[in-house]
Design a protein around this motif. Structure first.
Motif, PDB file in Angstrom:
ATOM      1  N   VAL A 110       0.808  -1.379  -0.267  1.00 40.88           N
ATOM      2  CA  VAL A 110      -0.145  -0.078   0.250  1.00 40.88           C
ATOM      3  C   VAL A 110       1.177   1.127  -0.118  1.00 40.88           C
ATOM      4  CG1 VAL A 110      -1.984   1.119   0.986  1.00 40.88           C
ATOM      5  CG2 VAL A 110      -1.852  -1.526   0.699  1.00 40.88           C
ATOM      6  N   ASP A 111       0.744   2.403  -0.398  1.00 39.18           N
ATOM      7  CA  ASP A 111       1.620   3.898  -0.713  1.00 39.18           C
ATOM      8  C   ASP A 111       0.213   4.777  -0.843  1.00 39.18           C
ATOM      9  OD1 ASP A 111       2.963   5.764  -1.504  1.00 39.18           O
ATOM     10  OD2 ASP A 111       3.547   5.514  -3.646  1.00 39.18           O
ATOM     11  N   ARG A 112       0.304   5.580  -0.150  1.00 40.90           N
ATOM     12  CA  ARG A 112      -0.481   7.166   0.906  1.00 40.90           C
ATOM     13  C   ARG A 112       0.738   8.146   0.080  1.00 40.90           C
ATOM     14  NH1 ARG A 112      -5.752   5.366   3.131  1.00 40.90           N
ATOM     15  NH2 ARG A 112      -5.267   3.522   4.238  1.00 40.90           N
ATOM     16  N   THR A 113       1.153   8.175  -0.724  1.00 40.90           N
ATOM     17  CA  THR A 113       2.221   9.301  -1.401  1.00 40.90           C
ATOM     18  C   THR A 113       1.281  10.156  -1.358  1.00 40.90           C
ATOM     19  OG1 THR A 113       4.045   8.199  -0.533  1.00 40.90           O
ATOM     20  CG2 THR A 113       4.430   9.859  -1.279  1.00 40.90           C
ATOM     21  N   THR A 114       1.297  10.982  -0.847  1.00 39.87           N
ATOM     22  CA  THR A 114       0.994  12.315  -2.033  1.00 39.87           C
ATOM     23  C   THR A 114       1.399  12.365  -3.292  1.00 39.87           C
ATOM     24  OG1 THR A 114       1.594  14.104  -0.695  1.00 39.87           O
ATOM     25  CG2 THR A 114      -1.296  12.871   0.009  1.00 39.87           C
ATOM     26  N   GLY A 115       0.696  13.176  -4.384  1.00 43.99           N
ATOM     27  CA  GLY A 115       2.056  13.561  -5.369  1.00 43.99           C
ATOM     28  C   GLY A 115       1.116  14.895  -6.084  1.00 43.99           C
ATOM     29  N   SER A 116       1.512  15.346  -7.803  1.00 45.78           N
ATOM     30  CA  SER A 116       1.625  17.032  -7.808  1.00 45.78           C
ATOM     31  C   SER A 116       0.387  17.626  -7.955  1.00 45.78           C
ATOM     32  CB  SER A 116       2.503  17.383  -8.799  1.00 45.78           C
ATOM     33  OG  SER A 116       2.287  15.693  -9.797  1.00 45.78           O
ATOM     34  N   ARG A 117      -0.860  16.252  -7.725  1.00 48.44           N
ATOM     35  CA  ARG A 117      -2.078  17.032  -7.867  1.00 48.44           C
ATOM     36  C   ARG A 117      -3.189  17.978  -6.954  1.00 48.44           C
ATOM     37  NH1 ARG A 117      -5.874  13.934 -12.221  1.00 48.44           N
ATOM     38  NH2 ARG A 117      -6.473  12.325 -10.348  1.00 48.44           N
ATOM     39  N   ILE A 118      -3.418  18.264  -7.183  1.00 50.33           N
ATOM     40  CA  ILE A 118      -4.352  19.209  -6.181  1.00 50.33           C
ATOM     41  C   ILE A 118      -5.946  19.658  -6.686  1.00 50.33           C
ATOM     42  CG2 ILE A 118      -2.673  20.739  -5.643  1.00 50.33           C
ATOM     43  CD1 ILE A 118      -3.768  23.087  -7.260  1.00 50.33           C
ATOM     44  N   ASP A 119      -6.702  19.515  -5.948  1.00 44.96           N
ATOM     45  CA  ASP A 119      -7.900  20.025  -5.947  1.00 44.96           C
ATOM     46  C   ASP A 119      -8.582  21.628  -5.859  1.00 44.96           C
ATOM     47  OD1 ASP A 119      -8.679  16.998  -5.943  1.00 44.96           O
ATOM     48  OD2 ASP A 119      -9.619  16.952  -3.853  1.00 44.96           O
ATOM     49  N   GLY A 120      -8.813  21.716  -7.365  1.00 44.97           N
ATOM     50  CA  GLY A 120      -9.029  23.232  -6.940  1.00 44.97           C
ATOM     51  C   GLY A 120     -10.520  23.551  -8.408  1.00 44.97           C
ATOM     52  N   LEU A 121     -10.580  24.732  -8.422  1.00 50.82           N
ATOM     53  CA  LEU A 121     -11.620  25.412  -8.767  1.00 50.82           C
ATOM     54  C   LEU A 121     -11.059  25.752  -9.917  1.00 50.82           C
ATOM     55  CD1 LEU A 121     -13.969  27.291  -5.892  1.00 50.82           C
ATOM     56  CD2 LEU A 121     -14.111  25.132  -7.191  1.00 50.82           C
ATOM     57  N   THR A 122     -11.963  26.152 -11.469  1.00 49.83           N
ATOM     58  CA  THR A 122     -11.435  26.588 -12.546  1.00 49.83           C
ATOM     59  C   THR A 122     -12.758  27.842 -13.145  1.00 49.83           C
ATOM     60  OG1 THR A 122     -10.744  25.106 -13.207  1.00 49.83           O
ATOM     61  CG2 THR A 122     -11.451  27.435 -15.041  1.00 49.83           C
ATOM     62  N   LEU A 123     -12.548  28.827 -12.738  1.00 50.70           N
ATOM     63  CA  LEU A 123     -13.825  30.179 -12.688  1.00 50.70           C
ATOM     64  C   LEU A 123     -13.451  30.132 -13.824  1.00 50.70           C
ATOM     65  CD1 LEU A 123     -12.913  32.055  -9.094  1.00 50.70           C
ATOM     66  CD2 LEU A 123     -14.463  29.966  -9.652  1.00 50.70           C
ATOM     67  N   ALA A 124     -15.290  30.454 -14.583  1.00 51.85           N
ATOM     68  CA  ALA A 124     -15.413  31.023 -15.738  1.00 51.85           C
ATOM     69  C   ALA A 124     -14.981  32.788 -15.589  1.00 51.85           C
ATOM     70  CB  ALA A 124     -17.111  31.258 -15.499  1.00 51.85           C
ATOM     71  N   THR A 125     -14.334  32.983 -16.830  1.00 55.09           N
ATOM     72  CA  THR A 125     -14.217  34.121 -16.632  1.00 55.09           C
ATOM     73  C   THR A 125     -15.532  35.558 -18.037  1.00 55.09           C
ATOM     74  OG1 THR A 125     -13.303  33.915 -19.294  1.00 55.09           O
ATOM     75  CG2 THR A 125     -12.020  33.346 -17.049  1.00 55.09           C
ATOM     76  N   ASP A 126     -16.973  35.554 -17.206  1.00 54.58           N
ATOM     77  CA  ASP A 126     -18.655  36.071 -17.789  1.00 54.58           C
ATOM     78  C   ASP A 126     -18.816  35.665 -16.810  1.00 54.58           C
ATOM     79  OD1 ASP A 126     -18.602  33.043 -17.746  1.00 54.58           O
ATOM     80  OD2 ASP A 126     -19.339  33.447 -20.617  1.00 54.58           O
ATOM     81  N   GLY A 127     -20.198  36.255 -17.012  1.00 58.27           N
ATOM     82  CA  GLY A 127     -21.164  35.744 -15.580  1.00 58.27           C
ATOM     83  C   GLY A 127     -20.325  36.632 -14.444  1.00 58.27           C
ATOM     84  N   VAL A 128     -20.714  36.298 -13.284  1.00 52.99           N
ATOM     85  CA  VAL A 128     -20.271  37.057 -12.548  1.00 52.99           C
ATOM     86  C   VAL A 128     -18.998  37.403 -12.169  1.00 52.99           C
ATOM     87  CG1 VAL A 128     -20.691  34.201 -10.643  1.00 52.99           C
ATOM     88  CG2 VAL A 128     -21.647  36.868  -9.759  1.00 52.99           C
TER      89      VAL A 128
END
Length: 546
Positions: free
Chosen positions: A313-331
């Protein structure tokens, strides 16, 4: 984004390319709405004895450049079906893939890169890999009105000069962007244009791009999505150029991978690999899986259970992140509004929600280029964290009373928990966050971000992202610092937390390692060796006959 069109060699928006010659003669029509399946023991059917690789998400498409591909981690499936020009490997390294192409920046002009496709690079249907395939990925990124693509760094490519059917081409970048050329044409992004064109009824991809033919480009855009959709088109009919091809798709969605007969590199170490989704670690314990890229969630077998079953078993974190991409229009049409939204996000609450929903402890992230745990991240995180601290009053002053729709794939409980945390923390700023669970099919149409939702939550590395800056994760700390400051001002993306990782590998399998990138364990899948599944002489004979 400015709409890009080519007309007789000149492109509106300043892009230019060579007129194409005749299209590649070989074209294979994708068979729509067909599923290859069978019973145990039949050709092209999976059996209980097959080597089984379980992914954390259900395979939906092999097109990793599409919006659907990004949110469903298609790169983990496509890593050795359509390996990129550079292969993301362990340590956040990008390894040159000369089996596909060799890239050489021009002397004195680092923003122009010459590519030579390997003579031996051939699709499993016998068609050669040609520059048309790379050009198709370029137009997909620039015509997001017609292609349901995730554009990224490709938007900084001004032009790809390609003569139809040729094995060489040139890429011209915007000033300064050429230093990131290794991030282009990643796994699952260079796809068989002859197959896409055949299904679209378009005789010549290069000519369609050069002339800006609206009907042809619209047809290519639809085919670019449907051809690689595993439930729409029989994947056994879609050729690949990597060491594996998809031999069959079972009724439950499992995919049978076998050796590509046209592959000229080293033979895969395992003849047949069944790839399925769900991330269920119980399959390791009950003996129905050999490698598991697990979905991190409560209720899974313990490390002790897995060790008793003979798994590492390996639980080593990598280089990926959870994140938001925002629209560039609307709000989020203005940078002021986007920056204000970032201040109502309490990252401590987000990582606490991840811990509750998965049982995993992860770190909050405030950087967009520097990879988690890297020297640059260690140097820059303190200041970035201070600049993005939770400040609901600052958000209320700009966005009080507005609503924000945050979309995310419906099969990710971790995402639901993260969005719930954002909903709670932003409520204190007078911002209503609406969680929008989306099926994978929602991303098949262009424009889901900005039309159906104001932000999308997904997980990935910095490679191929943040096109407005020229720094990458391997740049110097000073270069990354400058890029981070610029990206924080733009606030088009909002990093949240490190992706929790959990992989399990049977003791009978060797040479498996987690890249920590978007390809996960799959980056070297053809190098895996299993003592329970030795290479057979019959497979070798079939390879020689091919």
């Amino acid at each position: 984004m400015t709409k890009v069109e080519r007309r007789h060699g000149t492109v509106v928006g300043g892009v230019h390319a060579l007129r194409g010659a005749a299209a590649v003669a070989v074209a294979v029509a994708a068979a729509a709405a067909t599923v290859s399946c069978g019973t145990d023991g039949e050709d092209g059917a999976t059996t209980e004895e097959d080597f089984t690789y379980v992914l954390d998400s259900t395979p939906v498409t092999t097109n990793a450049a599409s919006s659907t591909g990004v949110v469903t981690d298609a790169a983990k499936l496509s890593a050795r079906l359509y390996p990129g020009a550079f292969i993301p490997g362990p340590g956040n390294r990008l390894l040159p893939n000369t089996d596909l192409v060799t890239a050489t920046p021009e002397d004195g002009n680092p923003d122009a890169v010459d590519y030579v496709i390997a003579d031996t690079a051939t699709y499993s249907d016998g068609a050669p890999v040609v520059c048309d395939d790379f050009l198709l990925s370029w137009v997909a990124a620039h015509r997001t009105d017609l292609f349901a693509s995730d554009p990224g760094l490709m938007t900084r490519v001004r032009d790809i000069s390609c003569v139809a059917g040729e094995k060489k081409f040139r890429v011209d970048f915007d000033a300064g962007a050429g230093q990131r050329y290794r991030e282009l044409f990643g796994p699952g992004e260079v796809l068989p244009s002859h197959t896409v064109a055949s299904a679209a009824g378009v005789p010549d991809v290069v000519d369609a791009v050069n002339t800006g033919d609206p009907d042809a480009l619209a047809a290519l855009g639809r085919s670019w999505t449907s051809t690689f959709d595993l439930a729409t088109t029989d994947p056994a009919t879609v050729p690949t150029y990597g060491p594996f091809r998809i031999e069959a798709r079972e009724g439950d969605g499992a995919l049978l991978l076998s050796a590509n007969p046209e592959w000229s590199g080293d033979r895969p170490g395992i003849d047949r690999i069944v790839v399925t989704g769900g991330g269920d670690l119980a399959r390791a314990v009950n003996g129905t899986a050999d490698v598991v890229d697990a979905a991190v969630r409560p209720g899974q077998p313990t490390d002790a259970d897995l060790a008793a079953a003979g798994f590492t078993v390996d639980r080593t974190t990598g280089s990926r992140i959870d994140g938001l991409t925002l629209a560039t229009d609307g709000v989020f049409a203005t940078a002021d509004n986007r920056r204000a939204f970032t201040r109502c996000i309490d990252r401590d609450a987000v990582v606490a929600a991840v811990a509750t929903s998965t049982g995993a402890k992860v770190a909050p992230v405030t950087l967009r280029v520097a990879g988690p745990g890297s020297p640059a991240a260690e140097a820059l995180t303190p200041s970035a964290t201070a600049d993005s601290s939770y400040d609901p009053a600052a958000t209320r002053a700009v966005l009080g009373g507005v609503s924000v729709r945050v979309g995310f794939p419906a099969d990710r409980p971790r995402y639901a928990a993260e969005v719930e945390a954002v909903t709670t923390s932003c409520a204190a700023a007078g911002v209503t966050v609406e969680a929008v669970q989306l099926p994978a099919a929602a991303f098949d149409l262009p424009g889901v971000l900005g039309r159906d939702v104001d932000a999308v939550l997904d997980t990935r590395t910095a490679y191929g992202r943040n096109p407005s800056v020229t720094a990458s994760p391997v740049s110097t700390v000073s270069q990354i610092r400058e890029a981070e400051q610029a990206l924080a001002q733009e606030a088009v993306t909002v990093p949240l937390s490190v992706e929790p990782r959990l992989t399990a590998v049977a003791g009978t399998v060797t040479d498996v390692s987690d890249s920590g990138t978007d390809t996960g364990l799959s980056w070297n899948m053809d190098r895996w060796i299993s003592t329970d599944h030795p290479v057979t002489d019959s497979a070798a004979e079939g390879e020689e006959d091919a």
